[in-house]
Design a protein around this motif. Structure first.
Motif, PDB file in Angstrom:
ATOM      1  N   GLN A 386     -35.306  -3.914  -3.872  1.00 26.62           N
ATOM      2  CA  GLN A 386     -34.544  -4.566  -2.887  1.00 26.62           C
ATOM      3  C   GLN A 386     -33.108  -4.895  -3.658  1.00 26.62           C
ATOM      4  O   GLN A 386     -32.067  -4.814  -2.980  1.00 26.62           O
ATOM      5  CB  GLN A 386     -35.194  -5.411  -2.089  1.00 26.62           C
ATOM      6  CG  GLN A 386     -34.455  -5.952  -0.692  1.00 26.62           C
ATOM      7  CD  GLN A 386     -34.173  -4.667  -0.059  1.00 26.62           C
ATOM      8  OE1 GLN A 386     -35.304  -3.811   0.257  1.00 26.62           O
ATOM      9  NE2 GLN A 386     -32.811  -4.786   0.437  1.00 26.62           N
ATOM     10  N   ASN A 387     -33.405  -5.516  -4.694  1.00 29.61           N
ATOM     11  CA  ASN A 387     -32.223  -6.350  -5.747  1.00 29.61           C
ATOM     12  C   ASN A 387     -31.143  -5.019  -5.858  1.00 29.61           C
ATOM     13  O   ASN A 387     -29.790  -5.125  -5.689  1.00 29.61           O
ATOM     14  CB  ASN A 387     -32.643  -6.763  -6.994  1.00 29.61           C
ATOM     15  CG  ASN A 387     -33.008  -8.120  -6.638  1.00 29.61           C
ATOM     16  OD1 ASN A 387     -32.717  -8.886  -5.828  1.00 29.61           O
ATOM     17  ND2 ASN A 387     -33.533  -8.687  -7.906  1.00 29.61           N
ATOM     18  N   GLU A 388     -31.656  -3.887  -6.271  1.00 30.95           N
ATOM     19  CA  GLU A 388     -30.779  -2.787  -6.633  1.00 30.95           C
ATOM     20  C   GLU A 388     -29.885  -2.263  -5.114  1.00 30.95           C
ATOM     21  O   GLU A 388     -28.760  -2.029  -5.233  1.00 30.95           O
ATOM     22  CB  GLU A 388     -31.263  -1.581  -7.282  1.00 30.95           C
ATOM     23  CG  GLU A 388     -31.299  -1.714  -8.496  1.00 30.95           C
ATOM     24  CD  GLU A 388     -32.559  -0.505  -9.117  1.00 30.95           C
ATOM     25  OE1 GLU A 388     -31.897   0.329  -9.933  1.00 30.95           O
ATOM     26  OE2 GLU A 388     -33.420  -0.617  -8.859  1.00 30.95           O
ATOM     27  N   ILE A 389     -30.785  -2.200  -4.362  1.00 26.36           N
ATOM     28  CA  ILE A 389     -30.278  -1.603  -3.056  1.00 26.36           C
ATOM     29  C   ILE A 389     -28.960  -2.630  -2.416  1.00 26.36           C
ATOM     30  O   ILE A 389     -28.057  -2.445  -2.162  1.00 26.36           O
ATOM     31  CB  ILE A 389     -31.289  -1.627  -1.855  1.00 26.36           C
ATOM     32  CG1 ILE A 389     -32.321  -0.425  -2.293  1.00 26.36           C
ATOM     33  CG2 ILE A 389     -30.566  -1.282  -0.584  1.00 26.36           C
ATOM     34  CD1 ILE A 389     -33.595  -0.458  -1.356  1.00 26.36           C
ATOM     35  N   ASP A 390     -29.448  -3.969  -2.667  1.00 28.41           N
ATOM     36  CA  ASP A 390     -28.389  -4.915  -2.285  1.00 28.41           C
ATOM     37  C   ASP A 390     -27.192  -4.861  -3.047  1.00 28.41           C
ATOM     38  O   ASP A 390     -26.037  -4.843  -2.746  1.00 28.41           O
ATOM     39  CB  ASP A 390     -28.999  -6.452  -2.403  1.00 28.41           C
ATOM     40  CG  ASP A 390     -30.124  -6.765  -1.230  1.00 28.41           C
ATOM     41  OD1 ASP A 390     -30.204  -5.704  -0.464  1.00 28.41           O
ATOM     42  OD2 ASP A 390     -30.793  -7.651  -1.243  1.00 28.41           O
ATOM     43  N   ARG A 391     -27.228  -4.898  -4.453  1.00 29.56           N
ATOM     44  CA  ARG A 391     -26.351  -4.748  -5.231  1.00 29.56           C
ATOM     45  C   ARG A 391     -25.346  -3.496  -5.241  1.00 29.56           C
ATOM     46  O   ARG A 391     -24.226  -3.666  -5.490  1.00 29.56           O
ATOM     47  CB  ARG A 391     -26.824  -4.899  -6.922  1.00 29.56           C
ATOM     48  CG  ARG A 391     -25.611  -5.312  -8.032  1.00 29.56           C
ATOM     49  CD  ARG A 391     -26.361  -5.349  -9.120  1.00 29.56           C
ATOM     50  NE  ARG A 391     -27.113  -4.278  -9.706  1.00 29.56           N
ATOM     51  CZ  ARG A 391     -26.610  -3.063 -10.351  1.00 29.56           C
ATOM     52  NH1 ARG A 391     -25.377  -2.733 -10.304  1.00 29.56           N
ATOM     53  NH2 ARG A 391     -27.352  -1.969 -10.521  1.00 29.56           N
ATOM     54  N   ARG A 392     -26.299  -2.370  -5.185  1.00 29.16           N
ATOM     55  CA  ARG A 392     -25.247  -1.206  -5.291  1.00 29.16           C
ATOM     56  C   ARG A 392     -24.873  -0.648  -3.960  1.00 29.16           C
ATOM     57  O   ARG A 392     -23.716  -0.055  -3.590  1.00 29.16           O
ATOM     58  CB  ARG A 392     -26.082   0.002  -5.890  1.00 29.16           C
ATOM     59  CG  ARG A 392     -26.342  -0.392  -7.385  1.00 29.16           C
ATOM     60  CD  ARG A 392     -27.154   0.868  -7.775  1.00 29.16           C
ATOM     61  NE  ARG A 392     -26.655   2.040  -7.685  1.00 29.16           N
ATOM     62  CZ  ARG A 392     -27.627   3.231  -8.121  1.00 29.16           C
ATOM     63  NH1 ARG A 392     -28.943   3.166  -8.378  1.00 29.16           N
ATOM     64  NH2 ARG A 392     -26.955   4.299  -7.891  1.00 29.16           N
ATOM     65  N   PHE A 393     -25.529  -0.869  -2.704  1.00 27.47           N
ATOM     66  CA  PHE A 393     -25.237  -0.381  -1.456  1.00 27.47           C
ATOM     67  C   PHE A 393     -25.310  -1.475  -0.394  1.00 27.47           C
ATOM     68  O   PHE A 393     -25.413  -1.005   0.791  1.00 27.47           O
ATOM     69  CB  PHE A 393     -26.517   0.738  -1.107  1.00 27.47           C
ATOM     70  CG  PHE A 393     -26.309   1.809  -2.125  1.00 27.47           C
ATOM     71  CD1 PHE A 393     -25.494   2.638  -2.320  1.00 27.47           C
ATOM     72  CD2 PHE A 393     -27.501   1.919  -3.036  1.00 27.47           C
ATOM     73  CE1 PHE A 393     -25.416   3.593  -3.442  1.00 27.47           C
ATOM     74  CE2 PHE A 393     -27.403   3.027  -3.923  1.00 27.47           C
ATOM     75  CZ  PHE A 393     -26.624   3.518  -4.198  1.00 27.47           C
ATOM     76  N   GLY A 394     -25.450  -2.795  -0.770  1.00 25.71           N
ATOM     77  CA  GLY A 394     -25.315  -3.829   0.284  1.00 25.71           C
ATOM     78  C   GLY A 394     -24.111  -3.416   1.293  1.00 25.71           C
ATOM     79  O   GLY A 394     -24.384  -3.994   2.625  1.00 25.71           O
ATOM     80  N   HIS A 395     -23.119  -3.135   1.044  1.00 23.66           N
ATOM     81  CA  HIS A 395     -22.096  -2.877   1.953  1.00 23.66           C
ATOM     82  C   HIS A 395     -22.147  -1.983   2.700  1.00 23.66           C
ATOM     83  O   HIS A 395     -21.984  -2.012   3.673  1.00 23.66           O
ATOM     84  CB  HIS A 395     -20.575  -2.512   0.775  1.00 23.66           C
ATOM     85  CG  HIS A 395     -20.725  -1.496   0.074  1.00 23.66           C
ATOM     86  ND1 HIS A 395     -21.542  -1.673  -1.151  1.00 23.66           N
ATOM     87  CD2 HIS A 395     -20.603  -0.469   0.205  1.00 23.66           C
ATOM     88  CE1 HIS A 395     -21.453  -0.410  -1.593  1.00 23.66           C
ATOM     89  NE2 HIS A 395     -20.944   0.350  -1.030  1.00 23.66           N
ATOM     90  N   MET A 396     -22.918  -0.770   2.400  1.00 25.12           N
ATOM     91  CA  MET A 396     -23.211   0.146   3.023  1.00 25.12           C
ATOM     92  C   MET A 396     -24.314  -0.100   4.455  1.00 25.12           C
ATOM     93  O   MET A 396     -24.020  -0.148   5.542  1.00 25.12           O
ATOM     94  CB  MET A 396     -23.837   1.594   2.521  1.00 25.12           C
ATOM     95  CG  MET A 396     -22.900   2.111   1.810  1.00 25.12           C
ATOM     96  SD  MET A 396     -21.546   3.198   2.421  1.00 25.12           S
ATOM     97  CE  MET A 396     -22.507   4.610   2.953  1.00 25.12           C
TER      98      MET A 396
END
Ligand code: ASP
Length: 478
Positions: A386-396
């Motif tokens: 989840q951390n990675e998803i938020d950091r890399r693709f949170g904007h999407m």
């Protein structure tokens, strides 16, 4: 004599007139007392003649060497029948020169510019690219590239697409290659990433309601020396809202047929409409997912276009440790497969499509995920926490919570398309200023060191090892 400058391609309509032409001395031939030169400008080549009667003019003409820039005044005359040269557009005329000015002189070029340079050492050509581009074949490649791009822009413009520029200084996007990074001086320790493609921006433009986007976009991939690749290259990038696979395939097929028929009428398209093969069929029949469907594979003037669809959504990475997306993680998986094999994503097909031409993949794209829960699932399958998803693709994920239209798109390797159409063996031949296979620009001498001041300002400290390698060079000061 105040006459207006014309270019050499206009000379056949100027018989009997006195004109001024600027250009380069392409070649000089002395025939007894007559001096003949081929004069080159952007319009082509024209034969100019210096007669011996004006001694001063004749002496000046005698000092002309290849690649001198000159201004010549004189009368355009019809050539005698036996001296007509059908190979050039000005072959029925010549200029009888009455006045010559040498505008600038030239050293002897490192290779001959009145011949094809394909056989010349490529490093020498690239170091002097501005000379290489003076040759007929290279100039023609640059001109045809321009015509192709213009046709592409007109095509999309007529269909109500709008061209939107997306940033070069941005954040990484997963397209499978290593990325170039740019230190952010104002943000110590942080970096911009140069885009591998405008993928996320074009999807965000769909969220923004643009509906029909295209761009002639520069893309950057920091790959090791691998085949005929360039660290920066050009894509025709396209995205549409409220679309489906059928519409995207037809849109691109019509563009490619128009391009071939308008700009390359001498070429033959193997099959129309373009055949559509399922990934499995393509691999079974052609042993590759980029089939060459030409009847005669040795004929560069035959254009064998072939769609490949239904490729797998995921594959095991080379190390077999991880699952990776075959196209990219924004691609919509096949709904039936998701329902049938909920726990076996390696069995899922993707709503993705590639177009190959003569065995090269030239276009690739997909219908995208527009629902946050499916996107989340795909990220999870790819092993992102989840951390990675938020950091890399949170904007999407955030954007996907504000009403996303179903959308899909595609992108083309423009350089490859031009190389195939121009019958060139590699994409460097159709780029004005390409880099070498190991990513150097020999003409500009890039990459290069920067001053200590610049390093300091961008908060960069070189490792001991690099410092030793670069030697005293790194102590460059502004
Ligand atoms: N962004 C993709 C690529 O660069 C193309 C696409 O899916 O539109 O290959």
């Amino acid at each position: 004599m105040s006459v207006k400058r014309i270019i050499v391609s206009q000379t056949p309509e100027k018989i009997g007139e006195n004109v001024l032409i600027f250009g380069w001395i392409h070649k000089r031939r002395d025939h007894g007392k007559l001096i003949f030169c081929d004069l080159r400008d952007r319009g082509g080549i024209l034969q100019i003649v210096f007669e011996p009667k004006d001694a001063q003019l004749h002496e000046l003409a005698n000092s002309l060497r290849s690649e001198f820039v000159v201004a010549v005044w004189g009368e355009i005359k019809k050539r005698p029948k036996n001296l007509i040269n059908p190979k050039i557009i000005t072959g029925t005329v010549e200029m009888s020169v009455t006045r010559l000015e040498i505008v600038s002189q030239s050293k002897t070029p490192p290779f001959e510019l009145d011949k094809d340079t394909l056989g010349v050492n490529e490093e020498i050509r690239l170091r002097h690219r501005y000379l290489d581009l003076r040759t007929q074949r290279m100039k023609n490649n640059v001109v045809m590239r321009h015509k192709i791009i213009r046709l592409v822009r007109d095509y999309f413009d007529h269909l109500d697409f709008i061209e939107v520029e997306t940033p070069y200084l941005t954040k990484g996007t997963p397209e499978g290659a290593r990325e170039f990074i740019v230190p952010a001086r104002l943000w110590p320790g942080k970096f911009y990433v140069l885009p591998q493609s405008p993928q996320q921006f074009k999807q965000l433009l769909m969220v923004a309601g643009m509906e029909k986007y295209y761009q002639i976009a520069r893309c950057f991939r920091d790959e090791d020396q691998r085949g005929d690749r360039q660290p920066e290259f050009t894509q025709i990038d396209v995205e549409l809202s409220f679309t489906d696979q059928e519409e995207v395939l037809n849109l691109i097929e019509n563009l490619m047929v128009k391009m071939a028929k308008t700009l390359y009428p001498e070429k033959k398209i193997t099959r129309l409409p373009f055949p559509r093969l399922k990934y499995e069929e393509a691999v079974a029949k052609y042993k590759t997912d980029k089939p060459d469907i030409r009847k005669d594979r040795n004929n560069p003037d035959e254009l064998g276009f072939c769609w490949v669809i239904d490729m797998p959504m995921f594959k095991k990475s080379e190390t077999e440790k991880k699952i990776v997306a075959t196209h990219h993680p924004f691609t919509m998986p096949n709904a039936e497969d998701m329902a049938k094999y909920p726990d076996d994503p390696l069995k899922w097909r993707a709503n993705a499509y590639d177009l190959s031409l003569n065995g090269f993949e030239i276009w690739g794209g997909s219908i995208r995920i527009h629902l946050a829960d499916i996107q989340q699932k795909v990220f999870n399958i790819l092993g992102l926490n989840q951390n990675e998803i938020d950091r890399r693709f949170g904007h999407m994920m955030e954007a996907f919570s504000y009403g996303v239209p179903p959308h899909g798109g595609i992108a083309a390797g423009l350089d490859r398309i031009i190389a195939i159409l121009q019958r060139e063996p590699n994409i460097r031949e159709v780029m004005a200023f390409p880099k070498t296979g190991d990513n150097r620009d020999l003409m500009m001498d890039a990459p290069n060191i920067v001053s200590e001041k610049t390093l300091k300002e961008t908060h960069i400290k070189l490792s001991e090892e690099v410092n030793v390698k670069a030697g005293t060079e790194t102590s460059l000061v502004d």
